[in-house]
Design a protein around this motif. Structure first.
Motif, PDB file in Angstrom:
ATOM      1  N   MET A 286       0.799  -1.241   0.000  1.00  0.00           N
ATOM      2  CA  MET A 286       0.000   0.000   0.000  1.00  0.00           C
ATOM      3  C   MET A 286       0.828   1.286   0.000  1.00  0.00           C
ATOM      4  SD  MET A 286      -3.066  -0.813  -0.380  1.00  0.00           S
ATOM      5  CE  MET A 286      -3.764   0.805  -0.169  1.00  0.00           C
ATOM      6  N   GLU A 287       2.126   1.198   0.268  1.00  0.00           N
ATOM      7  CA  GLU A 287       2.917   2.430   0.334  1.00  0.00           C
ATOM      8  C   GLU A 287       2.903   3.146  -1.024  1.00  0.00           C
ATOM      9  OE1 GLU A 287       5.916   5.131  -0.292  1.00  0.00           O
ATOM     10  OE2 GLU A 287       6.181   3.144  -1.164  1.00  0.00           O
ATOM     11  N   GLY A 288       2.554   4.418  -1.011  1.00  0.00           N
ATOM     12  CA  GLY A 288       2.560   5.199  -2.244  1.00  0.00           C
ATOM     13  C   GLY A 288       1.371   4.931  -3.144  1.00  0.00           C
ATOM     14  N   LYS A 289       0.360   4.215  -2.655  1.00  0.00           N
ATOM     15  CA  LYS A 289      -0.756   3.829  -3.513  1.00  0.00           C
ATOM     16  C   LYS A 289      -2.015   4.638  -3.188  1.00  0.00           C
ATOM     17  CE  LYS A 289       1.985   0.867  -5.171  1.00  0.00           C
ATOM     18  NZ  LYS A 289       2.020  -0.475  -4.631  1.00  0.00           N
ATOM     19  N   GLU A 290      -3.052   4.416  -3.984  1.00  0.00           N
ATOM     20  CA  GLU A 290      -4.313   5.119  -3.801  1.00  0.00           C
ATOM     21  C   GLU A 290      -5.065   4.470  -2.644  1.00  0.00           C
ATOM     22  OE1 GLU A 290      -6.462   7.206  -3.196  1.00  0.00           O
ATOM     23  OE2 GLU A 290      -6.213   8.115  -5.170  1.00  0.00           O
ATOM     24  N   THR A 291      -4.804   4.970  -1.442  1.00  0.00           N
ATOM     25  CA  THR A 291      -5.366   4.328  -0.249  1.00  0.00           C
ATOM     26  C   THR A 291      -6.874   4.518  -0.149  1.00  0.00           C
ATOM     27  OG1 THR A 291      -4.765   6.305   0.968  1.00  0.00           O
ATOM     28  CG2 THR A 291      -3.271   4.430   1.144  1.00  0.00           C
ATOM     29  N   ARG A 292      -7.433   5.546  -0.820  1.00  0.00           N
ATOM     30  CA  ARG A 292      -8.885   5.759  -0.737  1.00  0.00           C
ATOM     31  C   ARG A 292      -9.650   4.649  -1.442  1.00  0.00           C
ATOM     32  NH1 ARG A 292      -9.918  11.074  -3.663  1.00  0.00           N
ATOM     33  NH2 ARG A 292      -8.268  10.220  -4.966  1.00  0.00           N
ATOM     34  N   PHE A 293      -9.114   4.154  -2.554  1.00  0.00           N
ATOM     35  CA  PHE A 293      -9.874   3.212  -3.391  1.00  0.00           C
ATOM     36  C   PHE A 293      -9.347   1.787  -3.311  1.00  0.00           C
ATOM     37  CE2 PHE A 293      -9.730   7.178  -6.229  1.00  0.00           C
ATOM     38  CZ  PHE A 293     -10.658   7.827  -5.440  1.00  0.00           C
ATOM     39  N   GLY A 294      -8.186   1.595  -2.688  1.00  0.00           N
ATOM     40  CA  GLY A 294      -7.638   0.246  -2.581  1.00  0.00           C
ATOM     41  C   GLY A 294      -6.571  -0.023  -3.621  1.00  0.00           C
ATOM     42  N   GLU A 295      -5.777  -1.055  -3.335  1.00  0.00           N
ATOM     43  CA  GLU A 295      -4.631  -1.380  -4.177  1.00  0.00           C
ATOM     44  C   GLU A 295      -5.029  -1.781  -5.597  1.00  0.00           C
ATOM     45  OE1 GLU A 295      -1.835  -1.195  -5.513  1.00  0.00           O
ATOM     46  OE2 GLU A 295      -0.672  -1.864  -3.803  1.00  0.00           O
ATOM     47  N   ALA A 296      -6.165  -2.510  -5.701  1.00  0.00           N
ATOM     48  CA  ALA A 296      -6.575  -2.982  -7.035  1.00  0.00           C
ATOM     49  C   ALA A 296      -6.867  -1.801  -7.962  1.00  0.00           C
ATOM     50  CB  ALA A 296      -7.808  -3.865  -6.915  1.00  0.00           C
ATOM     51  N   ALA A 297      -7.354  -0.703  -7.399  1.00  0.00           N
ATOM     52  CA  ALA A 297      -7.650   0.476  -8.219  1.00  0.00           C
ATOM     53  C   ALA A 297      -6.368   1.082  -8.772  1.00  0.00           C
ATOM     54  CB  ALA A 297      -8.410   1.509  -7.405  1.00  0.00           C
ATOM     55  N   THR A 298      -5.304   1.075  -7.980  1.00  0.00           N
ATOM     56  CA  THR A 298      -4.022   1.580  -8.476  1.00  0.00           C
ATOM     57  C   THR A 298      -3.462   0.647  -9.541  1.00  0.00           C
ATOM     58  OG1 THR A 298      -3.452   2.790  -6.473  1.00  0.00           O
ATOM     59  CG2 THR A 298      -1.629   2.080  -7.838  1.00  0.00           C
ATOM     60  N   ALA A 299      -3.575  -0.673  -9.304  1.00  0.00           N
ATOM     61  CA  ALA A 299      -3.057  -1.639 -10.282  1.00  0.00           C
ATOM     62  C   ALA A 299      -3.797  -1.496 -11.615  1.00  0.00           C
ATOM     63  CB  ALA A 299      -3.193  -3.054  -9.742  1.00  0.00           C
ATOM     64  N   LEU A 300      -5.128  -1.365 -11.549  1.00  0.00           N
ATOM     65  CA  LEU A 300      -5.924  -1.222 -12.772  1.00  0.00           C
ATOM     66  C   LEU A 300      -5.570   0.073 -13.503  1.00  0.00           C
ATOM     67  CD1 LEU A 300      -8.204  -2.200 -14.600  1.00  0.00           C
ATOM     68  CD2 LEU A 300      -9.852  -1.163 -13.037  1.00  0.00           C
ATOM     69  N   PHE A 301      -5.437   1.149 -12.733  1.00  0.00           N
ATOM     70  CA  PHE A 301      -5.088   2.450 -13.322  1.00  0.00           C
ATOM     71  C   PHE A 301      -3.705   2.369 -13.966  1.00  0.00           C
ATOM     72  CE2 PHE A 301      -6.854   6.845 -12.945  1.00  0.00           C
ATOM     73  CZ  PHE A 301      -5.894   7.493 -13.702  1.00  0.00           C
ATOM     74  N   ALA A 302      -2.757   1.737 -13.263  1.00  0.00           N
ATOM     75  CA  ALA A 302      -1.379   1.661 -13.779  1.00  0.00           C
ATOM     76  C   ALA A 302      -1.319   0.838 -15.061  1.00  0.00           C
ATOM     77  CB  ALA A 302      -0.462   1.050 -12.723  1.00  0.00           C
ATOM     78  N   ALA A 303      -2.086  -0.266 -15.114  1.00  0.00           N
ATOM     79  CA  ALA A 303      -2.094  -1.085 -16.331  1.00  0.00           C
ATOM     80  C   ALA A 303      -2.712  -0.315 -17.488  1.00  0.00           C
ATOM     81  CB  ALA A 303      -2.860  -2.377 -16.086  1.00  0.00           C
ATOM     82  N   ALA A 304      -3.788   0.432 -17.204  1.00  0.00           N
ATOM     83  CA  ALA A 304      -4.449   1.210 -18.264  1.00  0.00           C
ATOM     84  C   ALA A 304      -3.548   2.336 -18.764  1.00  0.00           C
ATOM     85  CB  ALA A 304      -5.764   1.783 -17.739  1.00  0.00           C
ATOM     86  N   THR A 305      -2.859   2.973 -17.844  1.00  0.00           N
ATOM     87  CA  THR A 305      -2.085   4.155 -18.225  1.00  0.00           C
ATOM     88  C   THR A 305      -0.793   3.787 -18.955  1.00  0.00           C
ATOM     89  OG1 THR A 305      -1.537   6.342 -17.362  1.00  0.00           O
ATOM     90  CG2 THR A 305      -0.673   4.513 -16.152  1.00  0.00           C
ATOM     91  N   THR A 306      -0.223   2.594 -18.655  1.00  0.00           N
ATOM     92  CA  THR A 306       0.988   2.188 -19.363  1.00  0.00           C
ATOM     93  C   THR A 306       0.667   1.324 -20.587  1.00  0.00           C
ATOM     94  OG1 THR A 306       1.248   0.377 -17.770  1.00  0.00           O
ATOM     95  CG2 THR A 306       2.553   2.345 -17.402  1.00  0.00           C
ATOM     96  N   GLY A 307      -0.534   0.772 -20.636  1.00  0.00           N
ATOM     97  CA  GLY A 307      -0.976   0.080 -21.855  1.00  0.00           C
ATOM     98  C   GLY A 307      -1.350   1.081 -22.929  1.00  0.00           C
ATOM     99  N   THR A 308      -1.730   2.274 -22.512  1.00  0.00           N
ATOM    100  CA  THR A 308      -1.971   3.379 -23.439  1.00  0.00           C
ATOM    101  C   THR A 308      -0.788   4.342 -23.316  1.00  0.00           C
ATOM    102  OG1 THR A 308      -3.106   4.670 -21.760  1.00  0.00           O
ATOM    103  CG2 THR A 308      -4.453   3.192 -23.091  1.00  0.00           C
ATOM    104  N   SER A 309      -0.841   5.457 -24.005  1.00  0.00           N
ATOM    105  CA  SER A 309       0.264   6.418 -23.874  1.00  0.00           C
ATOM    106  C   SER A 309      -0.108   7.532 -22.907  1.00  0.00           C
ATOM    107  CB  SER A 309       0.615   7.001 -25.249  1.00  0.00           C
ATOM    108  OG  SER A 309      -0.404   7.870 -25.677  1.00  0.00           O
ATOM    109  N   THR A 310      -0.892   7.193 -21.881  1.00  0.00           N
ATOM    110  CA  THR A 310      -1.455   8.242 -21.038  1.00  0.00           C
ATOM    111  C   THR A 310      -0.458   8.829 -20.047  1.00  0.00           C
ATOM    112  OG1 THR A 310      -3.556   7.105 -21.225  1.00  0.00           O
ATOM    113  CG2 THR A 310      -3.414   8.843 -19.587  1.00  0.00           C
ATOM    114  N   GLY A 311       0.015   8.017 -19.139  1.00  0.00           N
ATOM    115  CA  GLY A 311       0.967   8.545 -18.170  1.00  0.00           C
ATOM    116  C   GLY A 311       0.332   9.162 -16.946  1.00  0.00           C
TER     117      GLY A 311
END
Lengths: 67, 554
Positions: free
Chosen positions: B317-342
């Protein structure tokens, strides 16, 4: 401490940008010239020959292809 | 609710929303890129730009128009950054330094949105609205336009290399797609609690009597196009982890949807433009497969991967989106690096070692899962050409894709396209890791320090924009190196794509026969997925071994 600041560094970055885009424009021209000459060569081939053998095994040799 | 169940429900909700919206938006995009009619507002824009909207441009003119437009954007934004203290709504900020202004200009024009600065502490409202947000729209429109031109090239025959009109594509994408969709998303974000005003800093007193400065601004409007255009540059330094940008679990899911919807829709539109829906479906399926694999691996790495924290606490959990949970950060990170979003809703530096490796691998794929707006589609189609070529080699037939013969000249263009980004990444990493000024920017040494540098150059050359934020990149060395990588990583591949589009537009369409490899069936989807993984694996595994893989094993 920042090494670059002021008008000279602005000029350097503007020139860097212009150089990059000049290079990109030259790349466009280079590819176009190369493809243009390839297309001209292809146009010399009668149209019927262009497609007649396509997808017929073994008539269009591809180096390294499994046979 | 059980964390795993919540993660699965979140993914299912996202898949459902995409399954509903992608065909609709895809059909709309295909109509826009094939319709001969202009809107009245568009006609006014053409007159103002002195553009002949009926002209059908040769690929060379199309490429030069895209380059010229982008050059003007960089010079304008550079001047904006250098002069921001002389303009209204400057927020009292100094002008950006030369190297920083140049890096920012290149970053936003190339759709990368790498930020060496903290948005709320360096840029005023005017540059945010009239500089950065404008580039968020038009850089995305350039990517979509090039993808549409490539699809047109495949759809046309004997057209002397003519692939459409860049200015028409640019204006239509902006006026008919990005502005209206971003407007709706911005309104929803405001309704859900995102900030939208022109206020400057509010000094607040906290419950414990301490002081806190809260910065307002046109956040929701920027946030909408930041995600839709796969841009990623946050109004705030914390990006989508900031509650003013991303206030709730609902907005979190909405933002992930906004990141993914246009790249998938453009792939769907591709099938309609080439008049074979199944081709678009195959590309969407390949993109979706790679994305699901990325999401699964990242979620596993963060919730149950190696390391004390995931094993003991149930998630890192360190450095992660603690409001929404770890899975939300993992999903966001996969979406943002699978696209060119950043865009990020947690710190990628805090991902576990294998999680960081998956995020990097997503970018190294060339961001084709589903990739940037437009760039994801043309990146995937280049790999499709490689796939049919390899299959042709295996069976000894002349390869073809959608009836277009793939000969030596086409393969040379595809090969240099595939090689360009890895060369930029690996040479860039070598420079960064050997120059004292590069090493000085790293927060640590060893495998994690190498990962910081490798992540930065990968992000820049692939026009992603996210970072392992421990790196200090606001120096002349890093700003110049990453700026060059962003610029070359965007436009060199784009030139090869447009050249290939012109080549296809010139060629005849060969009739399909029993020897033609069907490119819409599950076999081809599997082959394409395999080719993408093997090409990237062979190129980058040695570098990944020295960074995240060694770190995972240590």
């Amino acid at each position: 401490m920042r090494v670059w600041n002021g008008g000279v560094s602005d000029l350097i970055y503007i020139l860097l940008t212009l150089m990059c885009f000049t290079g990109l424009a030259l790349l466009v021209g280079l590819i176009d010239r190369r493809l243009g000459s390839a297309e001209a060569a292809a146009d010399d081939v009668p149209a019927a020959d262009e497609t007649a053998g396509v997808n017929v095994p073994h008539d269009n040799f591809i180096p390294g292809a499994a046979r | 609710m059980n964390a795993i169940l919540a993660a699965v429900l979140q993914i299912l909700g996202l898949v459902g929303a995409l399954a509903f919206s992608v065909p609709l938006l895809g059909r709309y995009l295909a109509h826009i890129y094939t319709s001969p009619k202009h809107l009245r507002a568009e006609a006014v824009a053409y007159r103002a730009l002195k553009v002949d909207a009926e002209a059908d441009q040769h690929w060379r003119s199309y490429a030069m128009s895209a380059l010229g437009f982008s050059l003007a954007g960089i010079l304008f934004l550079f001047a904006f950054g250098r002069l921001q203290n002389l303009l209204p709504l400057d927020g009292g900020f100094d002008p950006l330094p030369s190297d920083g202004a140049w890096n920012t200009a290149v970053s936003f024009v190339t759709n990368t949105n790498w930020q060496w600065y903290s948005g709320e502490a360096a840029t005023g409202h005017l540059i945010q609205m009239a500089g950065l947000a404008v580039q968020n729209f038009v850089s995305a429109a350039v990517g979509l336009s090039v993808a549409a031109a490539f699809a047109r090239g495949l759809a046309r025959t004997r057209n002397q290399g003519r692939i459409g009109n860049f200015w028409v594509d640019l204006v239509r994408t902006t006026v008919r797609v990005l502005l209206p969709v971003a407007f709706v998303v911005a309104i929803v974000l405001v309704a859900a609690g995102a900030v939208q005003n022109l206020h400057s800093v509010h000094e607040m007193t906290t419950l414990t009597g301490g002081g806190q400065a809260l910065t307002g601004g046109p956040v929701a409007s920027q946030e909408a196009i930041k995600e839709l255009g796969t841009n990623g540059g946050g109004f705030y330094n914390a990006n989508s982890a900031h509650p003013f940008e991303n206030p709730s679990p609902f907005t979190n899911l909405l933002e992930i949807w906004a990141i993914l919807v246009l790249p998938f829709s453009m792939a769907w539109a591709f099938g309609l433009i080439v008049k074979d829906k199944r081709q678009g479906g195959a590309v969407v399926a390949t993109m979706g497969t790679l994305l699901i694999v990325g999401i699964t691996l990242l979620t596993w790495a963060e919730m149950a991967g190696p390391g004390t924290a995931p094993q003991v606490a149930g998630a890192a959990m360190e450095g992660k989106e603690t409001r929404f949970g770890e899975a939300a950060t993992a999903l966001f990170a996969a979406a943002t690096t699978g696209t060119s979003t950043g865009a990020v809703n947690g710190m990628h530096e805090s991902l576990t070692a294998p999680g960081g490796g998956v995020a990097m691998f997503g970018m190294m794929l060339g961001e084709i899962a589903p990739g940037g707006v437009g760039s994801g589609l043309y990146g995937m189609l280049m790999l499709a050409v490689v796939t049919v070529f390899l299959c042709g080699l295996m069976v000894g037939r002349t390869p073809e894709y959608l009836g277009k013969k793939i000969s030596r000249d086409e393969m040379v263009l595809v090969a240099v396209y595939i090689l360009t980004t890895p060369i930029l990444v690996l040479v860039g990493a070598a420079i960064a890791l050997t120059a004292p000024a590069g090493l000085a920017g790293l927060s640590t040494d060893g495998p994690h320090g190498l990962s910081e540098a490798l992540y930065a150059v990968t992000s820049a050359a692939n026009n992603n924009g996210s970072a392992f934020a421990g790196i200090t990149s606001g120096t002349p060395f890093w700003n110049t190196l990453l700026g060059m990588l962003m610029l070359l990583g965007r436009f060199v591949p784009m030139i090869f794509v447009l050249a290939l589009a012109g080549r296809f537009a010139t060629a005849n369409r060969l009739p399909a026969n029993s020897g033609t490899l069907p490119t819409h069936r599950p076999l081809f989807i599997g082959l394409l997925t395999g080719v993408a993984l093997v090409v990237v694996g062979l190129t980058f595994v040695p570098a990944l071994m020295l960074g995240p893989i060694v770190e995972s094993l240590s």
